[in-house]
Design a protein around this motif. Structure first.
Motif, PDB file in Angstrom:
ATOM      1  N   ARG A   1      10.297   5.135   2.734  1.00  0.00           N
ATOM      2  CA  ARG A   1       9.776   4.402   4.040  1.00  0.00           C
ATOM      3  C   ARG A   1       9.736   3.580   3.823  1.00  0.00           C
ATOM      4  NH1 ARG A   1       6.669   6.958   8.521  1.00  0.00           N
ATOM      5  NH2 ARG A   1       7.515   5.500   9.959  1.00  0.00           N
ATOM      6  N   ALA A   2       9.522   2.464   4.760  1.00  0.00           N
ATOM      7  CA  ALA A   2       8.295   1.425   4.574  1.00  0.00           C
ATOM      8  C   ALA A   2       8.090   0.399   6.076  1.00  0.00           C
ATOM      9  CB  ALA A   2       9.572   0.101   3.735  1.00  0.00           C
ATOM     10  N   ILE A   3       7.022   0.224   6.434  1.00  0.00           N
ATOM     11  CA  ILE A   3       6.227  -0.357   7.421  1.00  0.00           C
ATOM     12  C   ILE A   3       5.989  -1.172   6.948  1.00  0.00           C
ATOM     13  CG2 ILE A   3       4.485  -0.149   9.255  1.00  0.00           C
ATOM     14  CD1 ILE A   3       4.332   2.743   8.582  1.00  0.00           C
ATOM     15  N   LEU A   4       6.284  -2.521   8.107  1.00  0.00           N
ATOM     16  CA  LEU A   4       5.682  -4.267   7.926  1.00  0.00           C
ATOM     17  C   LEU A   4       5.308  -4.356   8.885  1.00  0.00           C
ATOM     18  CD1 LEU A   4       6.106  -6.785   6.533  1.00  0.00           C
ATOM     19  CD2 LEU A   4       7.779  -7.583   7.907  1.00  0.00           C
ATOM     20  N   GLU A   5       3.568  -5.080   8.481  1.00  0.00           N
ATOM     21  CA  GLU A   5       2.254  -5.544   9.458  1.00  0.00           C
ATOM     22  C   GLU A   5       2.754  -7.106   8.936  1.00  0.00           C
ATOM     23  OE1 GLU A   5      -0.430  -3.287   9.051  1.00  0.00           O
ATOM     24  OE2 GLU A   5       0.892  -1.153   9.574  1.00  0.00           O
ATOM     25  N   ILE A   6       2.067  -7.502  10.214  1.00  0.00           N
ATOM     26  CA  ILE A   6       1.900  -9.008   9.952  1.00  0.00           C
ATOM     27  C   ILE A   6       0.335  -9.633   9.987  1.00  0.00           C
ATOM     28  CG2 ILE A   6       1.891 -11.382  10.748  1.00  0.00           C
ATOM     29  CD1 ILE A   6       5.093 -10.147  11.032  1.00  0.00           C
ATOM     30  N   VAL A   7      -0.129  -9.905   9.450  1.00  0.00           N
ATOM     31  CA  VAL A   7      -2.085 -10.188   9.609  1.00  0.00           C
ATOM     32  C   VAL A   7      -2.415 -11.798  10.173  1.00  0.00           C
ATOM     33  CG1 VAL A   7      -4.169  -9.663   8.748  1.00  0.00           C
ATOM     34  CG2 VAL A   7      -2.582  -8.018   8.698  1.00  0.00           C
ATOM     35  N   GLU A   8      -2.856 -12.624  10.281  1.00  0.00           N
ATOM     36  CA  GLU A   8      -2.932 -13.689  10.426  1.00  0.00           C
ATOM     37  C   GLU A   8      -4.892 -14.042   9.615  1.00  0.00           C
ATOM     38  OE1 GLU A   8      -3.254 -15.480  14.174  1.00  0.00           O
ATOM     39  OE2 GLU A   8      -2.583 -14.108  14.901  1.00  0.00           O
TER      40      GLU A   8
ATOM     41  N   ILE B   1       0.813  -1.288   0.575  1.00  0.00           N
ATOM     42  CA  ILE B   1       0.201   0.356   0.036  1.00  0.00           C
ATOM     43  C   ILE B   1       0.859   1.607   0.335  1.00  0.00           C
ATOM     44  CG2 ILE B   1      -1.892   0.901   1.275  1.00  0.00           C
ATOM     45  CD1 ILE B   1      -2.361  -1.903   2.542  1.00  0.00           C
ATOM     46  N   PRO B   2       0.966   1.888  -1.026  1.00  0.00           N
ATOM     47  CA  PRO B   2       1.845   3.065  -1.239  1.00  0.00           C
ATOM     48  C   PRO B   2       1.562   3.729  -0.594  1.00  0.00           C
ATOM     49  CG  PRO B   2       1.464   2.000  -3.300  1.00  0.00           C
ATOM     50  CD  PRO B   2       0.795   1.043  -2.855  1.00  0.00           C
ATOM     51  N   SER B   3       1.746   5.282   0.016  1.00  0.00           N
ATOM     52  CA  SER B   3       1.015   6.728   0.505  1.00  0.00           C
ATOM     53  C   SER B   3       1.864   7.628   0.744  1.00  0.00           C
ATOM     54  CB  SER B   3       0.519   5.764   1.672  1.00  0.00           C
ATOM     55  OG  SER B   3       0.164   7.407   2.582  1.00  0.00           O
ATOM     56  N   GLY B   4       2.268   8.380  -0.313  1.00  0.00           N
ATOM     57  CA  GLY B   4       3.572   9.351  -0.777  1.00  0.00           C
ATOM     58  C   GLY B   4       4.406   8.598  -0.548  1.00  0.00           C
ATOM     59  N   ARG B   5       5.545   8.740   0.253  1.00  0.00           N
ATOM     60  CA  ARG B   5       6.888   8.506   0.599  1.00  0.00           C
ATOM     61  C   ARG B   5       6.787   7.241   1.992  1.00  0.00           C
ATOM     62  NH1 ARG B   5      10.706  12.353   2.709  1.00  0.00           N
ATOM     63  NH2 ARG B   5      12.347  10.710   2.512  1.00  0.00           N
ATOM     64  N   THR B   6       5.909   6.847   1.506  1.00  0.00           N
ATOM     65  CA  THR B   6       5.642   5.912   2.989  1.00  0.00           C
ATOM     66  C   THR B   6       4.755   4.825   2.121  1.00  0.00           C
ATOM     67  OG1 THR B   6       5.780   6.977   4.797  1.00  0.00           O
ATOM     68  CG2 THR B   6       5.441   4.949   5.309  1.00  0.00           C
ATOM     69  N   THR B   7       5.196   3.136   2.199  1.00  0.00           N
ATOM     70  CA  THR B   7       5.071   2.065   1.613  1.00  0.00           C
ATOM     71  C   THR B   7       4.609   0.939   2.964  1.00  0.00           C
ATOM     72  OG1 THR B   7       5.895   2.478  -0.387  1.00  0.00           O
ATOM     73  CG2 THR B   7       5.245   0.220  -0.222  1.00  0.00           C
ATOM     74  N   VAL B   8       3.483   0.796   3.352  1.00  0.00           N
ATOM     75  CA  VAL B   8       2.660  -0.385   4.313  1.00  0.00           C
ATOM     76  C   VAL B   8       3.063  -1.679   3.252  1.00  0.00           C
ATOM     77  CG1 VAL B   8       1.571  -0.576   5.864  1.00  0.00           C
ATOM     78  CG2 VAL B   8       1.776   1.639   5.196  1.00  0.00           C
ATOM     79  N   PHE B   9       3.518  -2.446   3.663  1.00  0.00           N
ATOM     80  CA  PHE B   9       3.338  -3.987   3.271  1.00  0.00           C
ATOM     81  C   PHE B   9       2.851  -4.967   4.431  1.00  0.00           C
ATOM     82  CE2 PHE B   9       7.509  -2.389   1.148  1.00  0.00           C
ATOM     83  CZ  PHE B   9       7.369  -2.928   0.206  1.00  0.00           C
ATOM     84  N   LYS B  10       1.535  -5.904   4.318  1.00  0.00           N
ATOM     85  CA  LYS B  10       1.032  -6.038   5.203  1.00  0.00           C
ATOM     86  C   LYS B  10       0.986  -7.473   4.352  1.00  0.00           C
ATOM     87  CE  LYS B  10      -2.331  -3.038   6.572  1.00  0.00           C
ATOM     88  NZ  LYS B  10      -3.757  -2.509   7.017  1.00  0.00           N
ATOM     89  N   VAL B  11       1.173  -8.351   5.382  1.00  0.00           N
ATOM     90  CA  VAL B  11       1.762  -9.290   5.070  1.00  0.00           C
ATOM     91  C   VAL B  11       0.447 -11.107   5.447  1.00  0.00           C
ATOM     92  CG1 VAL B  11       3.512 -11.865   5.524  1.00  0.00           C
ATOM     93  CG2 VAL B  11       4.703  -9.451   4.814  1.00  0.00           C
TER      94      VAL B  11
END
Length: 70
Positions: free
Chosen positions: A63-70, A18-28
């Motif tokens: 910037r990159a953020i990693l989130e873990i989803v069950e 999920i890109p949002s400006g200079r930050t990308t959120v990666f949901k695994v």
């Protein structure tokens, strides 16, 4: 996310970017049994993966953020 894929038993992983400006959120999204393998003892494994991801993104001015989803 080859590092995460190597930690799990099956290739049953869904990666959403999920890109949002200079930050990308990666949901695994992982199976419940694989979450512990990715997090690791005391969270050391997930902290190392997040540090690698942040370092790689910073080299590109992102910037990159990693989130873990069950």
């Amino acid at each position: 996310m080859a590092i995460v894929r190597r930690r799990i038993r099956d290739d049953d992983m869904v990666l959403t970017e999920i890109p949002s400006g200079r930050t990308t959120v990666f949901k695994v999204q992982l199976r419940r049994g694989d979450v512990g393998r990715v997090i690791g003892r005391g969270g050391q494994t997930i902290q190392a993966i997040r540090a690698l991801l942040a370092s790689s993104a910073a080299r590109h001015g992102q910037r990159a953020i990693l989130e873990i989803v069950e």
